[in-house]
Design a protein around this motif. Structure first.
Motif, PDB file in Angstrom:
ATOM      1  N   GLU A  46       0.741  -0.906  -0.284  1.00  0.00           N
ATOM      2  CA  GLU A  46      -0.034   0.276  -0.404  1.00  0.00           C
ATOM      3  C   GLU A  46       0.712   1.596  -0.145  1.00  0.00           C
ATOM      4  OE1 GLU A  46      -3.351   0.365  -0.204  1.00  0.00           O
ATOM      5  OE2 GLU A  46      -3.262  -1.985  -1.009  1.00  0.00           O
ATOM      6  N   LEU A  47       2.060   1.527   0.039  1.00  0.00           N
ATOM      7  CA  LEU A  47       3.052   2.493  -0.033  1.00  0.00           C
ATOM      8  C   LEU A  47       4.073   2.841  -1.315  1.00  0.00           C
ATOM      9  CD1 LEU A  47       4.972   1.468   3.284  1.00  0.00           C
ATOM     10  CD2 LEU A  47       2.680   3.110   2.798  1.00  0.00           C
ATOM     11  N   SER A  48       3.531   3.684  -2.340  1.00  0.00           N
ATOM     12  CA  SER A  48       4.379   4.249  -3.559  1.00  0.00           C
ATOM     13  C   SER A  48       6.058   3.489  -3.113  1.00  0.00           C
ATOM     14  CB  SER A  48       4.371   4.964  -3.449  1.00  0.00           C
ATOM     15  OG  SER A  48       4.983   6.720  -2.649  1.00  0.00           O
ATOM     16  N   ASN A  49       7.006   4.357  -3.802  1.00  0.00           N
ATOM     17  CA  ASN A  49       8.566   4.064  -4.280  1.00  0.00           C
ATOM     18  C   ASN A  49       8.513   5.181  -3.050  1.00  0.00           C
ATOM     19  OD1 ASN A  49      10.673   2.681  -4.728  1.00  0.00           O
ATOM     20  ND2 ASN A  49      10.834   4.898  -5.826  1.00  0.00           N
ATOM     21  N   GLY A  50       8.463   6.186  -3.332  1.00  0.00           N
ATOM     22  CA  GLY A  50       8.584   7.334  -2.143  1.00  0.00           C
ATOM     23  C   GLY A  50       8.346   7.596  -1.029  1.00  0.00           C
ATOM     24  N   ALA A  76      10.852  -5.524   6.969  1.00  0.00           N
ATOM     25  CA  ALA A  76      10.870  -4.593   8.629  1.00  0.00           C
ATOM     26  C   ALA A  76      11.707  -3.497   8.769  1.00  0.00           C
ATOM     27  CB  ALA A  76      12.173  -6.315   9.669  1.00  0.00           C
ATOM     28  N   TRP A  77      12.200  -3.062   8.415  1.00  0.00           N
ATOM     29  CA  TRP A  77      12.541  -1.877   8.135  1.00  0.00           C
ATOM     30  C   TRP A  77      12.027  -0.411   7.727  1.00  0.00           C
ATOM     31  CZ3 TRP A  77      18.046  -2.774   5.780  1.00  0.00           C
ATOM     32  CH2 TRP A  77      18.688  -3.540   6.743  1.00  0.00           C
ATOM     33  N   ILE A  78      10.957  -1.416   7.155  1.00  0.00           N
ATOM     34  CA  ILE A  78      10.415  -0.043   5.962  1.00  0.00           C
ATOM     35  C   ILE A  78       8.460  -0.142   7.167  1.00  0.00           C
ATOM     36  CG2 ILE A  78       7.992   0.221   3.797  1.00  0.00           C
ATOM     37  CD1 ILE A  78      10.693  -1.001   2.326  1.00  0.00           C
ATOM     38  N   CYS A  79       8.478  -1.060   7.390  1.00  0.00           N
ATOM     39  CA  CYS A  79       7.620  -0.747   8.727  1.00  0.00           C
ATOM     40  C   CYS A  79       8.302  -0.450  10.081  1.00  0.00           C
ATOM     41  CB  CYS A  79       6.515  -2.716   8.819  1.00  0.00           C
ATOM     42  SG  CYS A  79       6.331  -3.191   7.733  1.00  0.00           S
ATOM     43  N   GLN A  80       8.974  -0.667  10.290  1.00  0.00           N
ATOM     44  CA  GLN A  80       9.148   0.646  11.508  1.00  0.00           C
ATOM     45  C   GLN A  80       9.874   2.084  11.346  1.00  0.00           C
ATOM     46  OE1 GLN A  80      13.456   0.359  12.191  1.00  0.00           O
ATOM     47  NE2 GLN A  80      13.049  -0.308  13.670  1.00  0.00           N
ATOM     48  N   GLY A  81       9.597   1.903   9.884  1.00  0.00           N
ATOM     49  CA  GLY A  81       9.989   3.293   9.221  1.00  0.00           C
ATOM     50  C   GLY A  81       8.086   4.233   9.561  1.00  0.00           C
ATOM     51  N   VAL A  82       7.272   2.935   9.240  1.00  0.00           N
ATOM     52  CA  VAL A  82       5.918   3.838   9.228  1.00  0.00           C
ATOM     53  C   VAL A  82       5.833   3.233  10.346  1.00  0.00           C
ATOM     54  CG1 VAL A  82       3.598   2.735   8.380  1.00  0.00           C
ATOM     55  CG2 VAL A  82       5.295   2.538   6.834  1.00  0.00           C
ATOM     56  N   ALA A  83       6.012   3.195  11.158  1.00  0.00           N
ATOM     57  CA  ALA A  83       5.763   2.995  12.698  1.00  0.00           C
ATOM     58  C   ALA A  83       6.212   3.927  13.168  1.00  0.00           C
ATOM     59  CB  ALA A  83       5.685   2.002  13.341  1.00  0.00           C
ATOM     60  N   ARG A  84       7.235   4.550  13.126  1.00  0.00           N
ATOM     61  CA  ARG A  84       7.667   5.287  14.364  1.00  0.00           C
ATOM     62  C   ARG A  84       7.106   6.938  13.441  1.00  0.00           C
ATOM     63  NH1 ARG A  84      13.861   3.829  14.107  1.00  0.00           N
ATOM     64  NH2 ARG A  84      13.766   3.234  15.512  1.00  0.00           N
ATOM     65  N   GLY A  99       4.065   7.131  11.343  1.00  0.00           N
ATOM     66  CA  GLY A  99       2.713   7.405  11.172  1.00  0.00           C
ATOM     67  C   GLY A  99       2.219   7.240   9.994  1.00  0.00           C
ATOM     68  N   LEU A 100       1.395   7.344   8.970  1.00  0.00           N
ATOM     69  CA  LEU A 100       0.731   7.059   7.311  1.00  0.00           C
ATOM     70  C   LEU A 100       0.780   8.593   6.719  1.00  0.00           C
ATOM     71  CD1 LEU A 100      -1.352   4.651   7.182  1.00  0.00           C
ATOM     72  CD2 LEU A 100       0.969   4.290   6.662  1.00  0.00           C
ATOM     73  N   GLU A 101       0.539   9.170   8.002  1.00  0.00           N
ATOM     74  CA  GLU A 101      -0.012  10.625   7.361  1.00  0.00           C
ATOM     75  C   GLU A 101       1.222  11.482   7.443  1.00  0.00           C
ATOM     76  OE1 GLU A 101      -2.594  12.242   6.396  1.00  0.00           O
ATOM     77  OE2 GLU A 101      -3.592   9.947   6.460  1.00  0.00           O
ATOM     78  N   GLU A 102       2.294  11.733   8.549  1.00  0.00           N
ATOM     79  CA  GLU A 102       3.457  11.698   8.114  1.00  0.00           C
ATOM     80  C   GLU A 102       4.800  11.167   6.737  1.00  0.00           C
ATOM     81  OE1 GLU A 102       6.365  14.931   8.464  1.00  0.00           O
ATOM     82  OE2 GLU A 102       4.530  14.989   9.480  1.00  0.00           O
ATOM     83  N   LEU A 103       4.336  10.470   6.886  1.00  0.00           N
ATOM     84  CA  LEU A 103       4.608   9.462   5.965  1.00  0.00           C
ATOM     85  C   LEU A 103       4.557   9.976   4.611  1.00  0.00           C
ATOM     86  CD1 LEU A 103       6.642   6.594   5.296  1.00  0.00           C
ATOM     87  CD2 LEU A 103       4.449   6.100   4.767  1.00  0.00           C
ATOM     88  N   SER A 122       0.065  -1.059  -4.969  1.00  0.00           N
ATOM     89  CA  SER A 122      -1.137  -0.616  -4.792  1.00  0.00           C
ATOM     90  C   SER A 122      -1.946  -0.059  -5.797  1.00  0.00           C
ATOM     91  CB  SER A 122      -2.065  -0.438  -3.500  1.00  0.00           C
ATOM     92  OG  SER A 122      -1.082   0.957  -3.389  1.00  0.00           O
ATOM     93  N   ALA A 123      -2.679   0.978  -6.804  1.00  0.00           N
ATOM     94  CA  ALA A 123      -3.365   1.996  -7.554  1.00  0.00           C
ATOM     95  C   ALA A 123      -3.462   2.779  -6.797  1.00  0.00           C
ATOM     96  CB  ALA A 123      -4.603   1.459  -8.069  1.00  0.00           C
ATOM     97  N   THR A 124      -4.068   2.530  -5.255  1.00  0.00           N
ATOM     98  CA  THR A 124      -4.209   4.292  -4.643  1.00  0.00           C
ATOM     99  C   THR A 124      -2.991   4.418  -4.340  1.00  0.00           C
ATOM    100  OG1 THR A 124      -3.979   2.742  -2.745  1.00  0.00           O
ATOM    101  CG2 THR A 124      -5.828   2.943  -3.800  1.00  0.00           C
ATOM    102  N   ALA A 125      -1.574   3.745  -3.933  1.00  0.00           N
ATOM    103  CA  ALA A 125      -0.426   3.874  -4.137  1.00  0.00           C
ATOM    104  C   ALA A 125       0.270   4.820  -5.092  1.00  0.00           C
ATOM    105  CB  ALA A 125       0.805   2.854  -3.363  1.00  0.00           C
ATOM    106  N   ILE A 126       0.147   4.557  -6.515  1.00  0.00           N
ATOM    107  CA  ILE A 126       0.507   4.742  -7.249  1.00  0.00           C
ATOM    108  C   ILE A 126      -0.429   7.057  -7.062  1.00  0.00           C
ATOM    109  CG2 ILE A 126       0.319   5.025  -9.715  1.00  0.00           C
ATOM    110  CD1 ILE A 126       0.963   1.793  -9.382  1.00  0.00           C
ATOM    111  N   ALA A 127      -1.759   6.064  -6.833  1.00  0.00           N
ATOM    112  CA  ALA A 127      -2.672   7.855  -7.395  1.00  0.00           C
ATOM    113  C   ALA A 127      -1.529   8.489  -6.557  1.00  0.00           C
ATOM    114  CB  ALA A 127      -3.818   7.313  -7.010  1.00  0.00           C
TER     115      ALA A 127
END
Length: 183
Positions: A25-29, A56-64, A66-70, A127-132
Protein backbone atom coordinates in the motif's frame (compact mmCIF):
# COMPACT_ATOMS: atom_id res chain seq x y z
CA UNK A 1 14.59 3.76 19.66
CA UNK A 2 12.20 0.83 19.29
CA UNK A 3 13.64 -2.54 18.44
CA UNK A 4 13.96 -3.44 14.79
CA UNK A 5 11.13 -5.60 13.52
CA UNK A 6 12.70 -8.81 12.27
CA UNK A 7 9.72 -10.85 11.10
CA UNK A 8 6.29 -9.97 9.75
CA UNK A 9 3.21 -10.79 11.79
CA UNK A 10 0.60 -13.11 10.32
CA UNK A 11 -3.07 -12.32 10.75
CA UNK A 12 -5.25 -15.20 11.94
CA UNK A 13 -7.75 -14.78 9.06
CA UNK A 14 -5.11 -14.70 6.32
CA UNK A 15 -1.74 -16.16 5.49
CA UNK A 16 -0.56 -12.83 4.00
CA UNK A 17 1.98 -11.17 6.29
CA UNK A 18 0.63 -7.88 7.68
CA UNK A 19 3.90 -6.07 6.92
CA UNK A 20 3.93 -7.23 3.29
CA UNK A 21 0.33 -6.06 2.84
CA UNK A 22 1.31 -2.70 4.37
CA UNK A 23 4.29 -2.30 2.02
CA UNK A 24 2.08 -3.03 -1.00
CA UNK A 25 0.00 0.00 0.00
CA UNK A 26 3.07 2.28 -0.15
CA UNK A 27 4.52 4.03 -3.19
CA UNK A 28 8.24 4.00 -3.94
CA UNK A 29 8.63 7.45 -2.36
CA UNK A 30 6.73 6.38 0.76
CA UNK A 31 8.94 3.30 1.06
CA UNK A 32 11.98 5.57 0.74
CA UNK A 33 10.80 7.86 3.54
CA UNK A 34 9.99 4.87 5.77
CA UNK A 35 13.47 3.42 5.21
CA UNK A 36 15.02 6.83 5.96
CA UNK A 37 13.13 6.95 9.28
CA UNK A 38 14.00 3.36 10.26
CA UNK A 39 17.03 1.78 11.92
CA UNK A 40 18.44 0.88 8.50
CA UNK A 41 22.23 1.40 8.65
CA UNK A 42 23.20 4.37 6.47
CA UNK A 43 25.91 2.33 4.79
CA UNK A 44 23.77 -0.78 4.32
CA UNK A 45 24.45 -2.78 1.15
CA UNK A 46 21.75 -5.04 -0.23
CA UNK A 47 22.44 -8.74 -0.53
CA UNK A 48 20.27 -11.31 -2.26
CA UNK A 49 17.60 -12.55 0.11
CA UNK A 50 17.52 -9.37 2.26
CA UNK A 51 14.02 -8.37 1.16
CA UNK A 52 12.47 -9.50 4.48
CA UNK A 53 14.86 -7.20 6.38
CA UNK A 54 14.04 -4.27 4.08
CA UNK A 55 10.31 -4.90 4.58
CA UNK A 56 10.90 -4.93 8.35
CA UNK A 57 12.71 -1.58 8.18
CA UNK A 58 9.92 -0.11 6.04
CA UNK A 59 7.34 -1.24 8.61
CA UNK A 60 9.47 0.21 11.40
CA UNK A 61 9.66 3.57 9.61
CA UNK A 62 5.89 3.57 9.08
CA UNK A 63 5.37 2.84 12.78
CA UNK A 64 7.70 5.69 13.77
CA UNK A 65 6.22 8.31 11.47
CA UNK A 66 2.60 7.27 11.13
CA UNK A 67 0.90 7.11 7.75
CA UNK A 68 -0.09 10.79 7.54
CA UNK A 69 3.45 12.07 8.17
CA UNK A 70 4.83 9.41 5.83
CA UNK A 71 2.49 10.47 3.02
CA UNK A 72 3.27 14.14 3.62
CA UNK A 73 7.04 13.67 3.70
CA UNK A 74 6.98 11.56 0.54
CA UNK A 75 4.89 14.19 -1.29
CA UNK A 76 7.30 16.94 -0.18
CA UNK A 77 10.32 14.88 -1.24
CA UNK A 78 8.73 14.25 -4.64
CA UNK A 79 7.84 17.93 -5.10
CA UNK A 80 11.35 19.01 -4.18
CA UNK A 81 12.86 16.46 -6.58
CA UNK A 82 10.75 17.82 -9.44
CA UNK A 83 11.76 21.40 -8.65
CA UNK A 84 15.41 20.45 -8.23
CA UNK A 85 15.54 18.58 -11.54
CA UNK A 86 14.08 21.66 -13.25
CA UNK A 87 16.47 23.95 -11.35
CA UNK A 88 13.45 25.83 -10.08
CA UNK A 89 13.90 25.21 -6.33
CA UNK A 90 14.13 28.24 -4.05
CA UNK A 91 16.45 28.66 -1.08
CA UNK A 92 13.46 28.32 1.26
CA UNK A 93 12.46 25.01 -0.35
CA UNK A 94 16.02 23.73 -0.07
CA UNK A 95 16.13 24.65 3.63
CA UNK A 96 12.80 22.89 4.24
CA UNK A 97 13.99 19.79 2.38
CA UNK A 98 17.26 19.68 4.32
CA UNK A 99 15.40 20.13 7.61
CA UNK A 100 13.22 17.14 6.74
CA UNK A 101 16.01 15.01 5.20
CA UNK A 102 19.28 16.18 6.75
CA UNK A 103 21.39 13.24 5.57
CA UNK A 104 21.35 13.24 1.77
CA UNK A 105 23.48 10.08 1.53
CA UNK A 106 21.04 8.20 3.75
CA UNK A 107 18.14 9.46 1.65
CA UNK A 108 19.87 8.26 -1.53
CA UNK A 109 20.50 4.84 0.06
CA UNK A 110 16.86 4.64 1.19
CA UNK A 111 15.70 5.56 -2.31
CA UNK A 112 17.80 2.87 -3.96
CA UNK A 113 16.62 0.21 -1.50
CA UNK A 114 13.00 1.27 -1.94
CA UNK A 115 13.47 0.85 -5.68
CA UNK A 116 14.84 -2.66 -5.17
CA UNK A 117 11.57 -3.69 -3.54
CA UNK A 118 9.85 -2.99 -6.85
CA UNK A 119 12.03 -5.11 -9.17
CA UNK A 120 13.27 -8.65 -9.50
CA UNK A 121 11.83 -11.96 -8.39
CA UNK A 122 11.14 -10.72 -4.83
CA UNK A 123 9.36 -7.55 -5.96
CA UNK A 124 6.49 -6.21 -3.92
CA UNK A 125 3.58 -4.83 -5.92
CA UNK A 126 2.31 -1.28 -5.50
CA UNK A 127 -1.42 -0.68 -5.12
CA UNK A 128 -3.34 1.65 -7.41
CA UNK A 129 -4.10 4.00 -4.50
CA UNK A 130 -0.37 4.28 -3.68
CA UNK A 131 0.39 5.05 -7.32
CA UNK A 132 -2.31 7.74 -7.36
CA UNK A 133 -0.88 9.28 -4.15
CA UNK A 134 2.61 9.30 -5.65
CA UNK A 135 1.42 11.48 -8.51
CA UNK A 136 0.48 14.36 -6.19
CA UNK A 137 3.66 16.22 -5.25
CA UNK A 138 3.61 18.97 -2.64
CA UNK A 139 5.86 21.98 -2.19
CA UNK A 140 7.21 23.06 1.17
CA UNK A 141 8.26 26.71 1.28
CA UNK A 142 7.70 29.70 -0.99
CA UNK A 143 7.60 28.92 -4.69
CA UNK A 144 8.38 31.12 -7.69
CA UNK A 145 4.91 30.39 -9.05
CA UNK A 146 3.23 31.71 -5.90
CA UNK A 147 1.15 28.53 -5.74
CA UNK A 148 -0.57 29.24 -9.06
CA UNK A 149 1.15 26.42 -10.94
CA UNK A 150 2.64 28.83 -13.49
CA UNK A 151 5.98 30.64 -13.44
CA UNK A 152 6.51 33.78 -15.50
CA UNK A 153 9.71 34.18 -17.50
CA UNK A 154 10.48 37.69 -18.70
CA UNK A 155 12.35 38.29 -21.96
CA UNK A 156 14.27 41.37 -23.07
CA UNK A 157 11.52 43.09 -25.03
CA UNK A 158 8.93 42.86 -22.27
CA UNK A 159 7.73 39.55 -23.66
CA UNK A 160 6.68 36.98 -21.07
CA UNK A 161 6.34 33.25 -21.18
CA UNK A 162 4.47 31.08 -18.69
CA UNK A 163 6.06 27.80 -17.69
CA UNK A 164 4.33 25.04 -15.78
CA UNK A 165 5.66 24.81 -12.21
CA UNK A 166 7.08 21.30 -11.75
CA UNK A 167 6.04 21.27 -8.08
CA UNK A 168 2.54 22.72 -8.23
CA UNK A 169 1.56 21.73 -11.76
CA UNK A 170 3.80 18.89 -12.96
CA UNK A 171 1.45 17.84 -15.75
CA UNK A 172 1.16 21.37 -17.19
CA UNK A 173 -2.62 21.40 -17.07
CA UNK A 174 -4.14 24.73 -18.03
CA UNK A 175 -7.23 25.67 -16.04
CA UNK A 176 -10.43 26.44 -17.94
CA UNK A 177 -8.95 25.85 -21.38
CA UNK A 178 -11.47 24.45 -23.82
CA UNK A 179 -10.45 23.06 -27.15
CA UNK A 180 -12.93 22.98 -29.99
CA UNK A 181 -12.48 21.02 -33.17
CA UNK A 182 -14.18 22.21 -36.33
CA UNK A 183 -15.01 19.67 -39.00
Amino acid sequence: MPATIVAPCVTPASSVPVSLALVEELSNGERMVALYASDMPSRYRYRKGDTAQIVAWICQGVARLGLEELYLSAAYAHGYRLLEMSRAETAEQTRAHLARFADSRRLARAESLAGLTMIGPERIAVSATAIARSRRPMVEGACDCGGTGWMQLQFFDGEALSLSCPGHNPTGDRPNVRVAVAA
